[in-house]
Design an enzyme around this catalytic site. Structure first.
Site, PDB file in Angstrom:
ATOM      1  CE  LYS A   1     -21.118 -27.549   3.831  1.00 32.75           C
ATOM      2  NZ  LYS A   1     -21.538 -28.943   4.060  1.00 32.75           N
TER       3      LYS A   1
ATOM      4  CE1 TYR B   1     -19.871 -26.250   0.347  1.00 30.85           C
ATOM      5  CE2 TYR B   1     -18.364 -24.125   1.047  1.00 30.85           C
ATOM      6  CZ  TYR B   1     -18.758 -25.396   1.112  1.00 30.85           C
ATOM      7  OH  TYR B   1     -17.822 -26.260   1.949  1.00 30.85           O
TER       8      TYR B   1
ATOM      9  CB  SER C   1     -17.006 -25.056   5.606  1.00 30.92           C
ATOM     10  OG  SER C   1     -16.213 -24.149   5.168  1.00 30.92           O
TER      11      SER C   1
HETATM   12  C1  UD1 Z   1     -13.212 -22.558   0.167  1.00 31.06           C
HETATM   13  C2  UD1 Z   1     -13.711 -22.552   1.477  1.00 31.06           C
HETATM   14  C3  UD1 Z   1     -14.236 -23.935   2.097  1.00 31.06           C
HETATM   15  C4  UD1 Z   1     -15.036 -25.006   1.112  1.00 31.06           C
HETATM   16  C5  UD1 Z   1     -14.277 -24.864  -0.093  1.00 31.06           C
HETATM   17  C6  UD1 Z   1     -14.885 -25.619  -1.107  1.00 31.06           C
HETATM   18  C7  UD1 Z   1     -13.033 -20.393   2.611  1.00 31.06           C
HETATM   19  C8  UD1 Z   1     -11.960 -20.047   3.658  1.00 31.06           C
HETATM   20  N1  UD1 Z   1     -13.007 -21.969   2.485  1.00 31.06           N
HETATM   21  O1  UD1 Z   1     -11.701 -23.070   0.355  1.00 31.06           O
HETATM   22  O2  UD1 Z   1     -14.941 -23.701   3.400  1.00 31.06           O
HETATM   23  O3  UD1 Z   1     -15.023 -26.050   1.864  1.00 31.06           O
HETATM   24  O4  UD1 Z   1     -13.831 -23.479  -0.835  1.00 31.06           O
HETATM   25  O5  UD1 Z   1     -14.137 -25.779  -2.300  1.00 31.06           O
HETATM   26  O6  UD1 Z   1     -13.959 -19.947   2.180  1.00 31.06           O
HETATM   27  N2  UD1 Z   1      -5.362 -21.317  -4.998  1.00 31.06           N
HETATM   28  C9  UD1 Z   1      -4.645 -21.172  -6.258  1.00 31.06           C
HETATM   29  N3  UD1 Z   1      -4.597 -21.906  -7.272  1.00 31.06           N
HETATM   30  C10 UD1 Z   1      -5.683 -22.848  -7.582  1.00 31.06           C
HETATM   31  C11 UD1 Z   1      -6.522 -23.220  -6.370  1.00 31.06           C
HETATM   32  C12 UD1 Z   1      -6.570 -22.483  -5.430  1.00 31.06           C
HETATM   33  O7  UD1 Z   1      -3.764 -20.308  -5.874  1.00 31.06           O
HETATM   34  O8  UD1 Z   1      -5.621 -23.425  -8.382  1.00 31.06           O
HETATM   35  C13 UD1 Z   1      -5.427 -20.764  -3.662  1.00 31.06           C
HETATM   36  C14 UD1 Z   1      -6.690 -20.215  -3.349  1.00 31.06           C
HETATM   37  O9  UD1 Z   1      -6.716 -18.552  -3.643  1.00 31.06           O
HETATM   38  C15 UD1 Z   1      -6.856 -20.305  -1.731  1.00 31.06           C
HETATM   39  C16 UD1 Z   1      -6.094 -21.437  -1.549  1.00 31.06           C
HETATM   40  O10 UD1 Z   1      -5.541 -22.012  -2.586  1.00 31.06           O
HETATM   41  O11 UD1 Z   1      -5.977 -19.064  -1.332  1.00 31.06           O
HETATM   42  C17 UD1 Z   1      -6.940 -22.586  -1.105  1.00 31.06           C
HETATM   43  O12 UD1 Z   1      -8.053 -22.618  -2.190  1.00 31.06           O
HETATM   44  P1  UD1 Z   1      -8.926 -24.071  -2.164  1.00 31.06           P
HETATM   45  O13 UD1 Z   1      -8.231 -25.166  -2.182  1.00 31.06           O
HETATM   46  O14 UD1 Z   1      -9.871 -23.686  -3.435  1.00 31.06           O
HETATM   47  O15 UD1 Z   1      -9.911 -23.782  -0.696  1.00 31.06           O
HETATM   48  P2  UD1 Z   1     -10.717 -22.387  -0.107  1.00 31.06           P
HETATM   49  O16 UD1 Z   1     -11.021 -21.562  -1.245  1.00 31.06           O
HETATM   50  O17 UD1 Z   1      -9.764 -22.130   1.094  1.00 31.06           O
END
Ligand code: UD1
Length: 344
Positions: free
Chosen positions: A159, A155, A130
């Site tokens: 990795k 987690y 990841s």
């Molecule tokens: C993170 C990890 C990734 C891991 C994954 C597992 C990083 C860069 N990435 O992904 O390696 O495999 O978790 O779950 O560390 N968001 C919202 N509202 C929501 C959900 C998400 O605003 O309800 C935003 C988050 O703040 C983020 C983006 O959407 O900015 C993506 O979030 P998400 O899909 O959870 O993935 P990551 O956190 O990037």
């Protein structure tokens, strides 16, 4: 059946990324053996894969922590040309609450698998890593040579540790080859809408939360923060189509099977090279699917990285793989998948 076909064993093969990869492996002429404990997926995924490709993969319901069970599968299957190891736990929050569960599951399953590979003379492994290993990178887009940062969750730490375990195992075993694929943010579903992401309970990831909100299952989406140092204040990620991602595994396996790898262990960024903010993604989702998504801005989510996107040049040039699907089609596929779930 399949006299000349190369055989690939896929752990976690009924999961989200695993199932899409099985389809691409079969399309590329591989024979696939799935091992999955079904802790976060359903056995009917095997039938859905079969519907897409016209070929039924072998399926074993087994836990990778059951070493004896895994050995039996290796013994039963005969020559295996490569392994793709997807089976792992992946919820960041849960890993903070239950670190030992994550270390036992993610670390031990890899160790057992590597031991079993050595026992049975299996030489090639693709590992699901990841971009989380980079933490918040100092330079963007991030390349594979960027320093590995201290993990912010158990987690993420698993990795990093798994990458190191594969490196160390390869030093001691000249026959072992590994390709570590550092995924950015996989989203979307197969165009057939027969397979896709099936989150357990309330989705933690952005796109499944969006599609469930659009479907009326969740009242509104919470955007975690609009006060980051990004153009619109929301976090930036590199969202990659899951079918594109699946294809990277096929290329990686072929590279090792054809002995084209330059080092015993190699790692590649699997992303698009395009950074998209949460607000941009929401806007695009609404536009391409012609709907309105209720959302509100709330506070930041603890542990979130502000911005990260891939420099995929090394994967493009050295691996010969490139993400080709547009974000528009990808977000259409995510919505199509959600809609068909309601009809089932
Ligand atoms: C993170 C990890 C990734 C891991 C994954 C597992 C990083 C860069 N990435 O992904 O390696 O495999 O978790 O779950 O560390 N968001 C919202 N509202 C929501 C959900 C998400 O605003 O309800 C935003 C988050 O703040 C983020 C983006 O959407 O900015 C993506 O979030 P998400 O899909 O959870 O993935 P990551 O956190 O990037």
């Amino acid at each position: 059946m399949g006299i000349n076909k190369k055989k690939i064993l896929v752990t976690g093969g009924t999961g989200y990324i695993g199932s899409h990869t099985v389809v691409e492996l079969q399309n590329a002429g591989f024979e696939v053996v799935i091992v999955d404990n079904l802790s976060n997926s359903n056995a009917d995924v095997v039938d859905r894969i079969t519907k897409i490709t016209g070929q039924k993969p072998s399926f074993y319901k087994e836990d990778c922590l059951n070493k004896v069970g895994i050995e039996k599968i290796f013994a039963n299957e005969g020559k295996i040309d490569g392994i793709i190891h997807f089976a792992a736990k992946k919820a960041v929050n849960e890993s903070v609450q239950q670190p030992l569960l994550y270390y036992r599951n993610n670390i031990l399953s890899l160790v057992y698998l590597l031991e079993t590979m050595q026992q049975f003379g299996v030489q090639n492994i693709v590992f699901s890593s990841s971009c989380t290993v980079y933490g918040q990178p100092d330079k963007l887009p991030v390349t594979e040579t960027a320093p590995i940062k201290t993990a912010t969750s158990p987690y993420g730490n698993t990795k990093q540790m798994c990458e190191e375990i594969i490196h160390d195992a390869a030093v001691a075993d000249a026959n072992l080859n590994g390709i570590l694929l550092r995924y950015f943010n996989p989203i979307g579903a197969h165009p057939s809408a027969l397979i896709g992401e099936l989150p357990n309970g309330v989705p933690m990831n952005l796109v499944p939360f969006i599609t469930q909100t659009a479907a009326g299952i969740r009242p509104e989406l919470k955007v975690f923060g609009d006060d980051y140092s990004t153009p619109d204040g929301s976090c930036i990620r590199d969202y990659i189509n899951v079918v594109d991602l699946a294809k990277a595994h096929v290329v990686a396996l072929n590279r090792m099977i054809e002995k084209k790898n330059k080092q015993q262990v190699e790692c590649f960024n699997i992303g698009t090279g395009r950074g998209l903010s949460v607000l941009e993604l929401i806007k695009t989702f609404q536009e391409v699917n012609e709907l309105t998504l209720p959302y509100k801005i709330v506070g930041r989510r603890e542990g979130d990285i502000e911005q990260i996107w891939a420099d995929p040049t090394y994967a493009n040039e050295e691996l010969g793989w490139k993400a080709v699907e547009s974000i528009e089609d990808t977000l259409r596929s995510a919505w199509k998948w959600q809609k068909q779930l309601e009809n089932n």
